[in-house]
Write a protein that holds these residues in place. Structure first.
Motif, short mmCIF file in Angstrom:
data_model
loop_
_atom_site.label_atom_id
_atom_site.label_comp_id
_atom_site.label_asym_id
_atom_site.label_seq_id
_atom_site.Cartn_x
_atom_site.Cartn_y
_atom_site.Cartn_z
N GLU A 1 1.22 16.63 0.59
CA GLU A 1 1.04 15.84 -0.62
C GLU A 1 0.83 14.36 -0.33
OE1 GLU A 1 3.50 14.83 -4.68
OE2 GLU A 1 3.85 16.75 -3.69
N HIS A 2 1.58 13.81 0.64
CA HIS A 2 1.57 12.36 0.88
C HIS A 2 1.07 11.95 2.25
CE1 HIS A 2 3.97 11.91 -2.74
NE2 HIS A 2 4.80 12.82 -2.28
N GLY A 3 0.94 12.87 3.16
CA GLY A 3 0.66 12.54 4.55
C GLY A 3 -0.56 11.69 4.78
N GLU A 4 -1.66 12.01 4.12
CA GLU A 4 -2.89 11.25 4.35
C GLU A 4 -2.74 9.82 3.84
OE1 GLU A 4 -6.27 13.34 2.85
OE2 GLU A 4 -5.95 15.02 4.20
N ASP A 5 -2.07 9.63 2.70
CA ASP A 5 -1.87 8.29 2.16
C ASP A 5 -1.01 7.46 3.10
OD1 ASP A 5 -3.23 9.18 -0.09
OD2 ASP A 5 -1.38 9.68 -1.17
N VAL A 6 0.09 8.04 3.56
CA VAL A 6 1.01 7.33 4.44
C VAL A 6 0.37 7.08 5.79
CG1 VAL A 6 3.25 7.46 5.60
CG2 VAL A 6 3.01 8.26 3.25
N GLU A 7 -0.40 8.07 6.26
CA GLU A 7 -1.06 7.95 7.56
C GLU A 7 -2.08 6.81 7.55
OE1 GLU A 7 -2.88 11.15 10.74
OE2 GLU A 7 -2.60 11.74 8.68
N ALA A 8 -2.75 6.62 6.43
CA ALA A 8 -3.78 5.59 6.34
C ALA A 8 -3.17 4.20 6.23
CB ALA A 8 -4.68 5.85 5.14
N ALA A 9 -1.98 4.11 5.65
CA ALA A 9 -1.32 2.82 5.47
C ALA A 9 -0.54 2.45 6.72
CB ALA A 9 -0.38 2.88 4.27
N SER A 10 -0.45 1.16 6.95
CA SER A 10 0.39 0.71 8.06
C SER A 10 1.84 0.82 7.63
CB SER A 10 0.06 -0.74 8.41
OG SER A 10 0.56 -1.60 7.39
N PRO A 11 2.78 0.86 8.58
CA PRO A 11 4.19 0.92 8.20
C PRO A 11 4.61 -0.22 7.28
CG PRO A 11 3.92 1.32 10.54
CD PRO A 11 2.58 0.90 10.01
N THR A 12 4.06 -1.42 7.47
CA THR A 12 4.39 -2.56 6.62
C THR A 12 3.88 -2.33 5.21
OG1 THR A 12 4.24 -4.01 8.54
CG2 THR A 12 4.17 -5.06 6.39
N GLU A 13 2.64 -1.83 5.09
CA GLU A 13 2.08 -1.55 3.77
C GLU A 13 2.89 -0.47 3.06
OE1 GLU A 13 -1.84 -0.39 4.85
OE2 GLU A 13 -2.67 -2.38 4.65
N THR A 14 3.29 0.55 3.79
CA THR A 14 4.06 1.64 3.21
C THR A 14 5.39 1.13 2.70
OG1 THR A 14 2.99 3.22 4.68
CG2 THR A 14 5.05 3.92 3.65
N ALA A 15 6.08 0.32 3.49
CA ALA A 15 7.37 -0.23 3.08
C ALA A 15 7.20 -1.13 1.86
CB ALA A 15 8.01 -0.99 4.23
N ALA A 16 6.15 -1.94 1.84
CA ALA A 16 5.91 -2.83 0.71
C ALA A 16 5.62 -2.03 -0.56
CB ALA A 16 4.74 -3.77 1.03
N THR A 17 4.82 -0.99 -0.44
CA THR A 17 4.50 -0.14 -1.58
C THR A 17 5.75 0.54 -2.12
OG1 THR A 17 2.28 0.24 -0.74
CG2 THR A 17 3.10 1.81 -2.37
N GLU A 18 6.58 1.06 -1.24
CA GLU A 18 7.82 1.71 -1.66
C GLU A 18 8.75 0.71 -2.33
OE1 GLU A 18 9.30 3.63 1.84
OE2 GLU A 18 7.85 5.28 1.68
N ALA A 19 8.82 -0.52 -1.82
CA ALA A 19 9.66 -1.55 -2.42
C ALA A 19 9.13 -1.92 -3.81
CB ALA A 19 9.71 -2.78 -1.52
N GLU A 20 7.81 -2.03 -3.95
CA GLU A 20 7.22 -2.34 -5.25
C GLU A 20 7.51 -1.23 -6.26
OE1 GLU A 20 3.06 -2.96 -4.58
OE2 GLU A 20 3.40 -4.75 -3.39
N GLN A 21 7.39 0.03 -5.81
CA GLN A 21 7.67 1.16 -6.70
C GLN A 21 9.12 1.16 -7.14
OE1 GLN A 21 6.30 4.45 -4.35
NE2 GLN A 21 4.21 4.30 -5.10
N ALA A 22 10.02 0.86 -6.23
CA ALA A 22 11.45 0.81 -6.56
C ALA A 22 11.72 -0.31 -7.55
CB ALA A 22 12.28 0.62 -5.29
N ALA A 23 11.09 -1.47 -7.35
CA ALA A 23 11.28 -2.60 -8.26
C ALA A 23 10.74 -2.28 -9.65
CB ALA A 23 10.59 -3.85 -7.70
#
Length: 100
Positions: A65-87
């Motif tokens: 479900e999420h692998g391709e999205d996460v794989e394409a994003a850098s770890p920093t982008e992924t962490a930032a996106t997750e932080a934005e979603q949580a906020a």
């Protein structure tokens, strides 16, 4: 011929197809290896397992479900996106509480 096959397998120079040295060192390593066979990087497989409590079936579903999205994003982008979603979730919950 069964005798010939047995002779080949028991020959002193015959290589074993799988040895204890080839075995993963832990259940998590085995799960990572099996998930990696799906074509995902091992680190992403470890991440998926940690997200779903080391449940291999759920990790496979998460990767699909999420692998391709996460794989394409850098770890920093992924962490930032997750932080934005949580906020956003926190802000939405606070707004809903204020309305009530």
């Amino acid at each position: 011929d069964l005798e010939r096959a047995m002779a080949l397998v028991s020959a002193p120079d015959a290589e074993a197809p799988f040895t204890e040295a080839d075995a993963p060192s832990s259940a998590e390593d085995a799960a990572v290896a099996e998930l990696a066979l799906m074509g995902f990087p091992a680190e992403l497989c470890r991440d998926a397992l940690s997200r779903v409590g080391n449940d291999m079936q759920r990790a496979a579903e998460w990767l699909l479900e999420h692998g391709e999205d996460v794989e394409a994003a850098s770890p920093t982008e992924t962490a930032a996106t997750e932080a934005e979603q949580a906020a956003e979730t926190t802000a939405a919950a606070a707004a809903a509480t204020e309305v009530e």
